[in-house]
Scaffold this active site. Structure first.
Site, PDB file in Angstrom:
ATOM      1  N   GLY A 275       0.845  -1.189   0.000  1.00 31.40           N
ATOM      2  CA  GLY A 275       0.000   0.000   0.000  1.00 31.40           C
ATOM      3  C   GLY A 275       0.877   1.233   0.000  1.00 31.40           C
ATOM      4  N   ARG A 276       1.430   1.527   1.175  1.00 33.38           N
ATOM      5  CA  ARG A 276       2.209   2.749   1.390  1.00 33.38           C
ATOM      6  C   ARG A 276       3.272   2.993   0.308  1.00 33.38           C
ATOM      7  NH1 ARG A 276       3.125   4.726   6.625  1.00 33.38           N
ATOM      8  NH2 ARG A 276       2.597   2.646   7.379  1.00 33.38           N
ATOM      9  N   ARG A 312      -1.804  11.363  10.685  1.00 30.90           N
ATOM     10  CA  ARG A 312      -0.624  10.562  11.040  1.00 30.90           C
ATOM     11  C   ARG A 312       0.271  11.215  12.107  1.00 30.90           C
ATOM     12  NH1 ARG A 312       2.992   8.916   8.242  1.00 30.90           N
ATOM     13  NH2 ARG A 312       2.949   6.761   8.922  1.00 30.90           N
ATOM     14  N   TYR A 316       0.411   8.836  15.336  1.00 23.13           N
ATOM     15  CA  TYR A 316       1.631   8.032  15.500  1.00 23.13           C
ATOM     16  C   TYR A 316       2.864   8.890  15.797  1.00 23.13           C
ATOM     17  CZ  TYR A 316      -1.336   5.340  12.221  1.00 23.13           C
ATOM     18  OH  TYR A 316      -2.374   4.730  11.562  1.00 23.13           O
ATOM     19  N   CYS A 343      -9.594  21.915  17.285  1.00 19.62           N
ATOM     20  CA  CYS A 343      -9.502  22.240  18.713  1.00 19.62           C
ATOM     21  C   CYS A 343      -8.978  21.067  19.531  1.00 19.62           C
ATOM     22  CB  CYS A 343     -10.865  22.682  19.216  1.00 19.62           C
ATOM     23  SG  CYS A 343     -11.464  24.063  18.261  1.00 19.62           S
TER      24      CYS A 343
HETATM   25  N1  LLP Z   1      -2.375  -5.871   3.780  1.00 18.26           N
HETATM   26  C1  LLP Z   1      -2.969  -5.818   4.972  1.00 18.26           C
HETATM   27  C2  LLP Z   1      -3.776  -6.945   5.430  1.00 18.26           C
HETATM   28  C3  LLP Z   1      -2.798  -4.683   5.791  1.00 18.26           C
HETATM   29  O1  LLP Z   1      -3.374  -4.648   6.992  1.00 18.26           O
HETATM   30  C4  LLP Z   1      -2.019  -3.588   5.331  1.00 18.26           C
HETATM   31  C5  LLP Z   1      -1.847  -2.393   6.160  1.00 18.26           C
HETATM   32  C6  LLP Z   1      -1.444  -3.687   4.052  1.00 18.26           C
HETATM   33  C7  LLP Z   1      -1.630  -4.849   3.312  1.00 18.26           C
HETATM   34  C8  LLP Z   1      -0.614  -2.585   3.467  1.00 18.26           C
HETATM   35  O2  LLP Z   1       0.587  -2.422   4.141  1.00 18.26           O
HETATM   36  P1  LLP Z   1       1.692  -1.358   3.611  1.00 18.26           P
HETATM   37  O3  LLP Z   1       2.233  -1.865   2.312  1.00 18.26           O
HETATM   38  O4  LLP Z   1       0.982  -0.076   3.434  1.00 18.26           O
HETATM   39  O5  LLP Z   1       2.714  -1.309   4.671  1.00 18.26           O
HETATM   40  N2  LLP Z   1      -2.386   3.963   8.976  1.00 18.26           N
HETATM   41  C9  LLP Z   1      -1.040   3.501   9.208  1.00 18.26           C
HETATM   42  C10 LLP Z   1      -0.732   2.235   8.447  1.00 18.26           C
HETATM   43  C11 LLP Z   1      -1.663   1.085   8.776  1.00 18.26           C
HETATM   44  C12 LLP Z   1      -1.368  -0.155   7.978  1.00 18.26           C
HETATM   45  C13 LLP Z   1      -2.401  -1.189   8.206  1.00 18.26           C
HETATM   46  N3  LLP Z   1      -2.320  -2.304   7.330  1.00 18.26           N
HETATM   47  C14 LLP Z   1      -0.068   4.633   8.863  1.00 18.26           C
HETATM   48  O6  LLP Z   1      -0.513   5.725   8.501  1.00 18.26           O
HETATM   49  O7  LLP Z   1       1.120   4.464   8.998  1.00 18.26           O
END
Ligand code: LLP
Length: 416
Positions: A275-276, A312, A316, A343
Site C-alpha cells: 500500500g504505502r 498521522r 503516530y 480544537c
Molecule cells: N495488507 C494488509 C492486510 C494490511 O493490513 C495492510 C496495512 C497492508 C496490506 C498494506 O501495508 P503497507 O504496504 O501499506 O505497509 N495507517 C497507518 C498504516 C496502517 C497499515 C495497516 N495495514 C499509517 O498511517 O502508517
C-alpha cells in the site's frame, strides 16, 4: 527517483509549480503524481518478474477512484478490507479474480457480495469467520476460495500501532493453530483452500522480519503437504516502508531478491499487498498559512489543514517533511510548530520546523500520499480536502472538495 525540483524559487512537483495548483484548486488539497504512482508499481512488478506473482494494491492506503483506475490499468489487483472498498474496486472495473479480501470483521453482507462477484480469495482471520464463510457459500451454492491469514509472531520492528503480526495483535490465526485450522477447512464442503497469507506490519525498514515470516509460512506449507493440502499461492502481505525523513528502507529490488531466493523451487504463486510504498511518496498535501502566532515558548504557523486532513502526526507522532512552495531568501527563518485549525493540542502537522514563511504562504506536507486522505475525517465539521492528479503535464481534480451541503445533508433531512 525524485519528482521535485526548484525553478525560480518555486517548488515544482512532476513538472508543475505547486503554488499554481494551490491557487487553482484552493487548500487544503492533496496532490499526486501519476508518473510516481506508475513507477512505484513498476518497481514491484519488474522486481518480481522472474516469479509468478500478483501485486494486489492495498487500497486502504489511498482509495481515490482515479488512482485505483490507474493501478488497474497497470495490471494491479487489489487488497480490500470492506464492502466499501470492494465497491470502489468494482466502480473502476477491476477484475474480481484479482481481488483479495482481508479484514478481521467481514460481515454477512460483505461476504455475500464478495462471493457473488467472485473475488480471488478470502484471507480468513479466525475460525468463526471460516465457519460463517462456509455457511454463506453453502446458502449461495458457491465454493469460497480461502487462505488463512496466519499470525507468524514476528516482530516487524515498527510503530506498535502498525504492528500486526505479533501474538498480542488481533489479526490472523495463531501460527500454532494454523495446521489444525487448515485441516478443519479442508473438511468444510463449501470452501476451497487456495493459499496462505500473512501481514506482519507496515512501514518496515528491514527485510529480516519478512524473511522470518516467509520461513514460517513455508514451513507450514510443507506440513500441509504432509496432510495432503496443496496451497496454490502465498501472500506475504504489505510492502516495504518508505522514506519520510532519514529512514533507509530496503529497495524493492533488494526485498524481491531476498524473497525470491527463499521461494526458489516452490510451486507457489506469490501475492503481495503493498500500500504505502505505491502511493506514499507519490503524494503531498498543500496547505496555506492562516496566521503566524509568536508565543512565549513556541512560534506557531497555523495552517488550514488539520489532523482531520492528515492524522498521522497526531496518531503516530509520524514525521512528514514540510516545505514552503515558494522559497523566500530574504525572509528570516524561525522555528515553528506547524499546527492546524482543530480544537485539540494533538492537532499538529510538524513540530520544531525551521521555516522562512509569512502569513498567506503555501506549504507542502510531503510523503502524504498514503494513509492521508483515506484516514481523514469531518471532525470540527471540516469538509474533506480536494484531490488533484498530475498526469501528462496537466493537473486535474480527482475528488472535489466536500461541500457544506454534503456535510449536513444526512442530518438536515431528519430535523424534526
Ligand atoms: N495488507 C494488509 C492486510 C494490511 O493490513 C495492510 C496495512 C497492508 C496490506 C498494506 O501495508 P503497507 O504496504 O501499506 O505497509 N495507517 C497507518 C498504516 C496502517 C497499515 C495497516 N495495514 C499509517 O498511517 O502508517
Amino acid at each position: 527517483m525524485t519528482y521535485f525540483s526548484m525553478e525560480d524559487q518555486r517548488l515544482i512537483f512532476d513538472g508543475l509549480p505547486l503554488d499554481q495548483i494551490a491557487d487553482r484548486f484552493g487548500t487544503p488539497t492533496y496532490v499526486y503524481s501519476a508518473k510516481a504512482l506508475k513507477e512505484a508499481f513498476r518497481a514491484y512488478d519488474q522486481a518480481f518478474a522472474p516469479v509468478d506473482h500478483l501485486i494486489c494494491y492495498a487500497m486502504k492506503a489511498n482509495s481515490n477512484l482515479s488512482i485505483l483506475k490507474l493501478f488497474a490499468e497497470q495490471g494491479a489487483g487489489f487488497d480490500i478490507v470492506s464492502g466499501g472498498e470492494l465497491r470502489r474496486a468494482l466502480a473502476v472495473g477491476a477484475a474480481p479474480d484479482k481481488i483479495v479480501f482481508s479484514g478481521v470483521a467481514k460481515s454477512v453482507e460483505e461476504i455475500k457480495l464478495a462471493l457473488e462477484v467472485g473475488v480471488r480469495c478470502f484471507n480468513v482471520e479466525s475460525e468463526a469467520e471460516l465457519e460463517r464463510l462456509d455457511e454463506i457459500a453453502g446458502q449461495l451454492g458457491k465454493l469460497a476460495p480461502i487462505s488463512l491469514r496466519v499470525n507468524p509472531d514476528v516482530d516487524p520492528k515498527t510503530h506498535p500501532y502498525i504492528s500486526t503480526g505479533l501474538k498480542d495483535n488481533k489479526f490472523g490465526i495463531a501460527y500454532a493453530d494454523a495446521r489444525r485450522v487448515y485441516r478443519k477447512a479442508s473438511g468444510l464442503q463449501n470452501l476451497r483452500i487456495a493459499g496462505v497469507d500473512c501481514h506482519i506490519g507496515s512501514q518496515l525498514t528491514e527485510i529480516a522480519p519478512f524473511e522470518d515470516a516467509l520461513a514460517r509460512l513455508l514451513n507450514l506449507h510443507a506440513e500441509l503437504k504432509e496432510d495432503g493440502i496443496q496451497l496454490h499461492h502465498l501472500d506475504l502481505g504489505g510492502g516495504v516502508g518508505i522514506r519520510y525523513s532519514d529512514e533507509e528502507p530496503p529497495a524493492v529490488s533488494a526485498y524481491a531478491e531476498a524473497i525470491m531466493t527463499q521461494l526458489r523451487g516452490m510451486d507457489l504463486q506469490l501475492v503481495l499487498e503493498p500500500g504505502r510504498s505505491l502511493v506514499g511518496n507519490a503524494g503531498l498535501l498543500l496547505t496555506r498559512v492562516e496566521y503566524i502566532k509568536p508565543g512565549e515558548a513556541k512560534n506557531f504557523a497555523i495552517v488550514d489543514a488539520g489532523m482531520n486532513d492528515l492524522i498521522r502526526p497526531a496518531l503516530y507522532e509520524a514525521w512528514h517533511d514540510i516545505v514552503p512552495v515558494c522559497s523566500q531568501p530574504d525572509t528570516p527563518a524561525r522555528v515553528y510548530d506547524v499546527v492546524g485549525p482543530v480544537c485539540e493540542s494533538s492537532d499538529f502537522l510538524g513540530k520544531d520546523r525551521t521555516l522562512a514563511i509569512h502569513q498567506g504562504d503555501c506549504l507542502a506536507v510531503l510523503s502524504a500520499g498514503a494513509y492521508g486522505q483515506t484516514m481523514s475525517s469531518n471532525y470540527n465539521t471540516r469538509p474533506r480536502a480536494a484531490e488533484v492528479l498530475i498526469e501528462a503535464g496537466a493537473a486535474r481534480l480527482i475528488r472535489s472538495r466536500e461541500s457544506y451541503e454534503q456535510l449536513l445533508e444526512n442530518e438536515k433531512a431528519l430535523l424534526s
